[in-house]
Motif scaffolding. Sequence first.
Motif, mmCIF file in Angstrom:
data_model
loop_
_atom_site.group_PDB
_atom_site.id
_atom_site.type_symbol
_atom_site.label_atom_id
_atom_site.label_comp_id
_atom_site.label_asym_id
_atom_site.label_seq_id
_atom_site.Cartn_x
_atom_site.Cartn_y
_atom_site.Cartn_z
ATOM 1 N N ASN A 1 -6.045 -6.506 -8.193
ATOM 2 C CA ASN A 1 -5.545 -5.195 -8.610
ATOM 3 C C ASN A 1 -4.042 -5.089 -8.390
ATOM 4 O O ASN A 1 -3.322 -4.553 -9.234
ATOM 5 C CB ASN A 1 -6.276 -4.080 -7.865
ATOM 6 N N ARG A 2 -3.586 -5.612 -7.291
ATOM 7 C CA ARG A 2 -2.152 -5.588 -6.993
ATOM 8 C C ARG A 2 -1.386 -6.397 -8.039
ATOM 9 O O ARG A 2 -0.359 -5.971 -8.546
ATOM 10 C CB ARG A 2 -1.919 -6.156 -5.585
ATOM 11 N N LEU B 1 3.524 -0.953 -4.534
ATOM 12 C CA LEU B 1 3.814 -2.295 -4.035
ATOM 13 C C LEU B 1 4.616 -2.283 -2.734
ATOM 14 O O LEU B 1 4.812 -3.330 -2.129
ATOM 15 C CB LEU B 1 4.569 -3.096 -5.104
ATOM 16 N N GLU B 2 5.046 -1.105 -2.329
ATOM 17 C CA GLU B 2 5.881 -0.983 -1.138
ATOM 18 C C GLU B 2 5.089 -0.388 0.017
ATOM 19 O O GLU B 2 4.201 0.435 -0.187
ATOM 20 C CB GLU B 2 7.093 -0.100 -1.449
ATOM 21 N N GLY B 3 5.417 -0.790 1.223
ATOM 22 C CA GLY B 3 4.829 -0.187 2.412
ATOM 23 C C GLY B 3 3.385 -0.576 2.656
ATOM 24 O O GLY B 3 2.865 -1.550 2.097
ATOM 25 N N TRP C 1 -4.694 1.914 -0.378
ATOM 26 C CA TRP C 1 -4.923 1.415 -1.744
ATOM 27 C C TRP C 1 -6.050 0.393 -1.724
ATOM 28 O O TRP C 1 -6.958 0.440 -2.549
ATOM 29 C CB TRP C 1 -3.621 0.830 -2.274
ATOM 30 N N GLN C 2 -6.013 -0.526 -0.777
ATOM 31 C CA GLN C 2 -7.048 -1.548 -0.682
ATOM 32 C C GLN C 2 -8.415 -0.918 -0.447
ATOM 33 O O GLN C 2 -9.401 -1.310 -1.087
ATOM 34 C CB GLN C 2 -6.729 -2.545 0.425
ATOM 35 N N ALA C 3 -8.487 0.066 0.448
ATOM 36 C CA ALA C 3 -9.764 0.736 0.717
ATOM 37 C C ALA C 3 -10.299 1.415 -0.540
ATOM 38 O O ALA C 3 -11.512 1.387 -0.805
ATOM 39 C CB ALA C 3 -9.587 1.747 1.851
#
Length: 165
Positions: free
Chosen positions: A39-40, A56-58, A63-65
């Motif tokens: 996804n990234r 894409l930062e921090g 987001w992953q969850a």
Amino acid sequence: MPEQTIWYLEMCDAGAHHARPLPDTLNVIECEIPQFALNRFLYALVGAPWQWSEKLEGDQSEWQAMVESDAHRTFVAYYRGAIAGYYELYRPDGRNVEILYFGMVAEFIGRGLGGGLLSHAIDQAWQWSGTERVWLHTCSLDHPAALANYQKRGFRLYDEEIAPC
């Protein structure tokens, strides 16, 4: 400070969908096993020309969850084996499906594939059992044809705001 217009669109009835056929040359596959790295990658690949960078930062744990939750689905469109585009559906409340991300890889824009892929996304959203509404947002930084494509498929504008870029 530069500004952008953000448009919020919705479809509250599957019958409002003005579908465009998925081109025979496009093969769309759901990623049934979540892979956050994919996804990234897709977000960066599709979003680079449109300044998609904030995700894409921090810290990316939220987001992953989300990507790994049962409320999230990812679909990848392939053209002759190459990634041509993708979309993500997100339905945390069990009723309202957001087309969270949707886009074509730059090399495939202008080939008549986007309308069919968007129709595929809309169909998948409505076929997700329990869906009552499909919605999305786009902005003036997106492809110039994005808003018109959403409206041609049957989405109606329900809100608009001006925000800093």
